[in-house]
Design an enzyme around this catalytic site. Structure first.
Site, PDB file in Angstrom:
ATOM      1  N   CYS A   2       0.865  -1.172   0.000  1.00  0.00           N
ATOM      2  CA  CYS A   2       0.000   0.000   0.000  1.00  0.00           C
ATOM      3  C   CYS A   2       0.903   1.222   0.000  1.00  0.00           C
ATOM      4  O   CYS A   2       2.125   1.101   0.066  1.00  0.00           O
ATOM      5  CB  CYS A   2      -0.857   0.034   1.259  1.00  0.00           C
ATOM      6  SG  CYS A   2      -1.850  -1.441   1.490  1.00  0.00           S
ATOM      7  N   ARG A  28       1.134   1.908  -5.953  1.00  0.00           N
ATOM      8  CA  ARG A  28       1.385   0.923  -4.883  1.00  0.00           C
ATOM      9  C   ARG A  28       0.111   0.246  -4.411  1.00  0.00           C
ATOM     10  O   ARG A  28       0.144  -0.687  -3.597  1.00  0.00           O
ATOM     11  CB  ARG A  28       2.062   1.600  -3.694  1.00  0.00           C
ATOM     12  CG  ARG A  28       3.435   2.198  -3.958  1.00  0.00           C
ATOM     13  CD  ARG A  28       4.015   2.824  -2.703  1.00  0.00           C
ATOM     14  NE  ARG A  28       4.147   1.847  -1.659  1.00  0.00           N
ATOM     15  CZ  ARG A  28       5.228   1.053  -1.526  1.00  0.00           C
ATOM     16  NH1 ARG A  28       6.222   1.138  -2.399  1.00  0.00           N
ATOM     17  NH2 ARG A  28       5.305   0.173  -0.567  1.00  0.00           N
ATOM     18  N   TRP A  75      -3.902  -1.611  -1.100  1.00  0.00           N
ATOM     19  CA  TRP A  75      -3.931  -2.836  -1.904  1.00  0.00           C
ATOM     20  C   TRP A  75      -4.360  -3.923  -0.917  1.00  0.00           C
ATOM     21  O   TRP A  75      -3.562  -4.381  -0.108  1.00  0.00           O
ATOM     22  CB  TRP A  75      -2.553  -3.146  -2.481  1.00  0.00           C
ATOM     23  CG  TRP A  75      -2.556  -4.346  -3.388  1.00  0.00           C
ATOM     24  CD1 TRP A  75      -2.314  -5.643  -3.049  1.00  0.00           C
ATOM     25  CD2 TRP A  75      -2.835  -4.364  -4.788  1.00  0.00           C
ATOM     26  NE1 TRP A  75      -2.406  -6.448  -4.133  1.00  0.00           N
ATOM     27  CE2 TRP A  75      -2.723  -5.698  -5.226  1.00  0.00           C
ATOM     28  CE3 TRP A  75      -3.151  -3.394  -5.722  1.00  0.00           C
ATOM     29  CZ2 TRP A  75      -2.922  -6.081  -6.540  1.00  0.00           C
ATOM     30  CZ3 TRP A  75      -3.345  -3.771  -7.037  1.00  0.00           C
ATOM     31  CH2 TRP A  75      -3.240  -5.093  -7.434  1.00  0.00           C
ATOM     32  N   ASN A 101       1.160   0.065   6.095  1.00  0.00           N
ATOM     33  CA  ASN A 101       1.497  -0.759   4.931  1.00  0.00           C
ATOM     34  C   ASN A 101       2.270  -1.957   5.455  1.00  0.00           C
ATOM     35  O   ASN A 101       3.287  -1.803   6.133  1.00  0.00           O
ATOM     36  CB  ASN A 101       2.364   0.023   3.929  1.00  0.00           C
ATOM     37  CG  ASN A 101       2.888  -0.897   2.821  1.00  0.00           C
ATOM     38  OD1 ASN A 101       2.198  -1.828   2.422  1.00  0.00           O
ATOM     39  ND2 ASN A 101       4.123  -0.653   2.375  1.00  0.00           N
ATOM     40  N   GLY A 102       1.795  -3.166   5.170  1.00  0.00           N
ATOM     41  CA  GLY A 102       2.487  -4.373   5.621  1.00  0.00           C
ATOM     42  C   GLY A 102       1.465  -5.424   6.025  1.00  0.00           C
ATOM     43  O   GLY A 102       0.279  -5.329   5.703  1.00  0.00           O
ATOM     44  N   GLU A 479       8.503 -21.295 -18.067  1.00  0.00           N
ATOM     45  CA  GLU A 479       8.372 -19.905 -17.601  1.00  0.00           C
ATOM     46  C   GLU A 479       9.524 -19.061 -18.121  1.00  0.00           C
ATOM     47  O   GLU A 479       9.333 -17.926 -18.556  1.00  0.00           O
ATOM     48  CB  GLU A 479       8.285 -19.875 -16.078  1.00  0.00           C
ATOM     49  CG  GLU A 479       8.221 -18.498 -15.478  1.00  0.00           C
ATOM     50  CD  GLU A 479       7.069 -17.628 -15.999  1.00  0.00           C
ATOM     51  OE1 GLU A 479       6.143 -18.176 -16.628  1.00  0.00           O
ATOM     52  OE2 GLU A 479       7.125 -16.406 -15.815  1.00  0.00           O
ATOM     53  N   LYS A 483       9.014 -15.712 -20.489  1.00  0.00           N
ATOM     54  CA  LYS A 483       9.588 -14.397 -20.163  1.00  0.00           C
ATOM     55  C   LYS A 483      10.377 -13.856 -21.343  1.00  0.00           C
ATOM     56  O   LYS A 483      10.211 -12.709 -21.760  1.00  0.00           O
ATOM     57  CB  LYS A 483      10.509 -14.504 -18.939  1.00  0.00           C
ATOM     58  CG  LYS A 483       9.809 -14.719 -17.632  1.00  0.00           C
ATOM     59  CD  LYS A 483       9.056 -13.519 -17.112  1.00  0.00           C
ATOM     60  CE  LYS A 483       7.632 -13.379 -17.464  1.00  0.00           C
ATOM     61  NZ  LYS A 483       6.632 -14.336 -17.170  1.00  0.00           N
ATOM     62  N   GLU A 486       8.010 -13.089 -24.460  1.00  0.00           N
ATOM     63  CA  GLU A 486       6.996 -12.030 -24.391  1.00  0.00           C
ATOM     64  C   GLU A 486       7.613 -10.634 -24.326  1.00  0.00           C
ATOM     65  O   GLU A 486       6.978  -9.671 -24.724  1.00  0.00           O
ATOM     66  CB  GLU A 486       6.031 -12.252 -23.231  1.00  0.00           C
ATOM     67  CG  GLU A 486       6.581 -12.065 -21.852  1.00  0.00           C
ATOM     68  CD  GLU A 486       5.485 -12.205 -20.784  1.00  0.00           C
ATOM     69  OE1 GLU A 486       4.374 -11.704 -20.970  1.00  0.00           O
ATOM     70  OE2 GLU A 486       5.758 -12.847 -19.767  1.00  0.00           O
ATOM     71  N   HIS A 502      12.204 -36.878 -29.376  1.00  0.00           N
ATOM     72  CA  HIS A 502      10.918 -37.223 -30.027  1.00  0.00           C
ATOM     73  C   HIS A 502      10.531 -36.174 -31.058  1.00  0.00           C
ATOM     74  O   HIS A 502       9.362 -36.059 -31.431  1.00  0.00           O
ATOM     75  CB  HIS A 502       9.826 -37.381 -28.959  1.00  0.00           C
ATOM     76  CG  HIS A 502      10.127 -38.482 -27.995  1.00  0.00           C
ATOM     77  ND1 HIS A 502      10.062 -39.814 -28.319  1.00  0.00           N
ATOM     78  CD2 HIS A 502      10.584 -38.428 -26.718  1.00  0.00           C
ATOM     79  CE1 HIS A 502      10.413 -40.550 -27.288  1.00  0.00           C
ATOM     80  NE2 HIS A 502      10.742 -39.740 -26.294  1.00  0.00           N
ATOM     81  N   LYS A 602      -1.501  -6.416 -19.336  1.00  0.00           N
ATOM     82  CA  LYS A 602      -1.172  -7.005 -18.032  1.00  0.00           C
ATOM     83  C   LYS A 602      -2.247  -8.012 -17.631  1.00  0.00           C
ATOM     84  O   LYS A 602      -1.946  -9.056 -17.096  1.00  0.00           O
ATOM     85  CB  LYS A 602      -1.065  -5.917 -16.967  1.00  0.00           C
ATOM     86  CG  LYS A 602      -0.689  -6.445 -15.585  1.00  0.00           C
ATOM     87  CD  LYS A 602       0.634  -7.179 -15.611  1.00  0.00           C
ATOM     88  CE  LYS A 602       0.942  -7.881 -14.323  1.00  0.00           C
ATOM     89  NZ  LYS A 602       2.142  -8.761 -14.442  1.00  0.00           N
TER      90      LYS A 602
HETATM   91  C1  AGP Z   1       2.988 -13.596 -17.930  1.00  0.00           C
HETATM   92  O1  AGP Z   1       4.203 -12.878 -17.890  1.00  0.00           O
HETATM   93  C2  AGP Z   1       1.942 -12.893 -18.761  1.00  0.00           C
HETATM   94  N1  AGP Z   1       1.732 -11.565 -18.281  1.00  0.00           N
HETATM   95  C3  AGP Z   1       0.658 -13.708 -18.886  1.00  0.00           C
HETATM   96  O2  AGP Z   1       1.004 -14.983 -19.379  1.00  0.00           O
HETATM   97  C4  AGP Z   1      -0.138 -13.921 -17.571  1.00  0.00           C
HETATM   98  O3  AGP Z   1       0.573 -14.762 -16.702  1.00  0.00           O
HETATM   99  C5  AGP Z   1      -1.471 -14.571 -17.926  1.00  0.00           C
HETATM  100  O4  AGP Z   1      -2.191 -13.682 -18.755  1.00  0.00           O
HETATM  101  C6  AGP Z   1      -2.315 -14.925 -16.684  1.00  0.00           C
HETATM  102  O5  AGP Z   1      -2.592 -13.766 -15.965  1.00  0.00           O
HETATM  103  P1  AGP Z   1      -3.317 -13.935 -14.526  1.00  0.00           P
HETATM  104  O6  AGP Z   1      -2.331 -14.604 -13.610  1.00  0.00           O
HETATM  105  O7  AGP Z   1      -3.633 -12.532 -14.100  1.00  0.00           O
HETATM  106  O8  AGP Z   1      -4.542 -14.769 -14.725  1.00  0.00           O
END
Ligand code: AGP
Length: 607
Positions: A2, A28, A75, A101-102, A479, A483, A486, A502, A602
């Protein structure tokens, strides 16, 4: 996470400064907002759920009297966004106001103690106990500063607080333990804030409050003391030469890098879950005939890693499923005996919510793991856990991923305990290791960042990368691939290393970088074979290995060593960190903005 702010002015109204400062701290947290000022020995409060300007339009946050005040932008972690849960919180007398905050880990027992002594609580937050604890100490006859100090010594967990007292209207007391707090100093005013952007437009003279310190702010200056024994501390202000934009990223060039570095703190919050939430979720998972973990993107990778945790620890099979495929693949098989844990940091991903709604209509038990209290997932799930990571601004998920892994590991361990599948010594060992994860992460970030930046410098022009792992590290590989893809737009492949022969190995030719994630675990013998088969085809071998693993070092063209001793089921949350940093530096070296990758949002709220 927060945002808190406090100001003591020699003259003029505090409220407009509070409002402006909270807008600068809005990144925040932004589900609720509130301000309190003191004037003529009376405290005035305005607060509500909603974004700052929404609440201001209704309440007029600037219309509070007095030159001394505190503010908060929230938050939510305990108690959803609402007027009563918004900060500031008051004590029973209405003469003490606090913003926090915490996370107060022991708030339930403190609240029970205070209620037994007659205190009346109005919110569901952990923070409100602070106001009543201070009230109790003031009533015992202690001077205000000592009353705050004594109250703080009762708290377990993390806090940055600012406190107003109607009987001492010329001052603010602020203090911190783990959560950040900085002071801004002017000749006729003092400020305290979670972050420098809140007052950078007012002064560049700043004093960082260290852990375990309390500060008394007046319009003509500040005093610092130790919370433990009240001893005075002397620290001169420093000059901050950041731009406001840099300040919002705490000096980091991008939110993504800031959030990678925030992972140790986010992990500390993720291991501070309320017992009863973990127990409830474990009970649902134990009773289910069949369990699915449903998510998208990075959250799906957390679910994939969790499937190894649940089977290895709790001997419980859980099915990780990509949200957009869930209905097609399992929809007709869902029934009242099915339990589904939906994992979504935003709690708003359309694919995940569609699967959630479908499962609800099939009478299945719906559970949630999310970072946003008040999101659709928290409103529909029968029970949920908030991972408490704070807002994640960078489109690429980093701190929310490693926090999800820690929550899922705690859930798997709790289920294993409930099912009697692990010995007490193993439980004690793993609980200790989970508590050590924030320091493991801190150590890895500090030790590998420069080496990873060098690797990025060496490989950032390459146009194909492979990420391989075995066992739980196959989730880490997926993962790491996501990263890089994307934020740098580099074509990359990731699959369990055993799959190479395979088919996918056909893409490997001289100089193709193949990144292996190789913690010292049961898959070691096989992963060595996979490394050799890639070497034989001319691949450039990059290994993420445990510190001191001389045998694997001898097979590598380049390697990154991470801290020794991370248990296999916790390894993705640590071994992913070099991959996050690698993706970040490759993107930056290619002249891209890691915070705003093309074509991505996002939160993917459309199908
Ligand atoms: C991950 O870096 C991406 N931003 C994307 O794959 C994300 O993880 C996915 O859209 C799921 O989002 P969520 O965890 O908010 O459901």
């Amino acid at each position: 996470m927060c945002g808190i702010f406090g100001c003591v002015l020699r003259e003029g109204k505090a409220a407009p400064l509070l409002h402006e400062a909270l807008k600068r701290l809005e990144y925040r947290g932004y589900d609720s907002v509130g301000e309190a000022t003191v004037y003529n020995n009376k405290i005035y409060v305005k607060k509500d759920a909603g974004k700052i300007e929404e609440v201001h339009a209704i309440e007029n946050l600037d219309d509070l009297p007095g030159s001394v005040g505190i503010g908060h932008t929230r938050w939510a972690t305990h108690g959803g966004p609402s007027k009563v849960n918004a900060h500031p919180h008051l004590d029973c007398t209405g003469k003490i106001a606090i913003v926090h905050n915490g996370i107060i880990e022991n708030f339930m027992e403190l609240k029970d103690e205070l209620i037994d002594e007659g205190h009346v609580f109005v919110s569901k937050t952990d923070s409100e106990v602070i106001a009543h604890l201070i009230e109790k100490e003031v009533k015992s006859g202690l001077p205000f500063v000592e009353a705050v100090r004594n109250a703080l010594k009762r708290l377990e967990g993390s806090y940055a607080i600012a406190v107003l007292y109607a009987e001492q209207p010329d001052m603010i007391i602020c203090a911190r333990k783990e959560s950040p707090l900085v002071l801004g100093i002017k000749e006729d005013a003092c400020f305290c804030a979670s972050d420098i952007p809140a007052f950078l437009h007012l002064t560049r003279k700043s004093v960082v409050l260290e852990n375990g310190e309390i500060a008394i702010l007046r319009s003509d200056g500040y005093e610092l003391r130790r919370i433990s024994d009240g001893a005075e501390v002397h620290r001169e202000p420093e000059w901050i030469d950041w731009t406001p934009e840099m300040a919002e990223k705490q000096g980091y060039p991008h939110y993504m890098l800031k959030e990678i570095h925030e992972q140790p703190q986010a992990m500390r919050n993720a291991v501070r879950l309320q017992e009863q939430y973990l127990d409830l979720m474990a009970t649902f998972l134990d009773r289910a005939q069949e369990v699915f973990l449903v998510a998208a993107g990075t959250s799906y990778h957390a679910c994939l890693a969790a499937s190894y945790m649940f089977s290895k620890l709790a001997m419980r099979t859980v099915h990780p499923v990509i949200a957009s495929e869930f209905i097609e693949e399992y929809g007709k098989a869902l029934n009242i005996d099915t339990t589904i844990l939906f994992v979504s940091q935003s709690g708003e991903t359309a694919d995940t919510l569609e699967a959630l709604e479908y499962a609800r209509n099939r009478a299945s038990t719906l559970l949630g793991l999310t970072n946003v209290i008040g999101s659709t997932l928290t409103r529909v799930a029968r029970a949920y856990i908030c991972q408490q990571s704070g807002p994640e601004i960078g489109v690429a998920a980093t701190k929310t991923f490693t926090s999800q892994l820690l929550v899922l590991a705690q859930l798997a361990l709790r289920l294993a305990k409930k099912r009697g599948k692990v010995s007490q010594s193993e439980i004690d060992y793993l609980e200790e290791e989970i508590r050590k994860m924030p320091s493991y992460a801190e150590e890895v970030i500090a030790r590998v960042e420069d080496k990873v930046r060098e690797l990025a410098q060496k490989y950032y022009k390459k146009n194909l990368f492979l990420f391989l792992g075995r066992g739980i590290s196959s989730a880490t590989a997926l993962e790491g691939r996501l990263k890089l893809m994307e934020i740098s737009y580099k074509p990359s492949l990731a699959f369990p290393a055993g799959e190479s022969k395979h088919g996918p190995i056909s893409v490997v030719e001289e100089g193709v970088p193949v990144i292996f994630i190789c913690p010292r675990d049961e898959t070691r013998k096989e992963i060595k074979g996979n490394i050799m088969e890639m070497k034989a085809r001319g691949a450039t071998i990059i290994l993420i290995i445990e510190e001191g693993d001389e045998e694997l070092k001898s097979l590598a063209d380049d390697y990154i060593e991470v801290v020794k001793g991370v248990p296999e089921i916790l390894s993705p949350a640590i071994y992913v960190i070099p991959l996050q940093l690698f993706a970040y530096y490759v993107a930056v070296l290619n002249g891209l903005d890691p915070d705003k990758p093309r074509n991505l949002a996002k939160s993917v709220t459309v199908k």
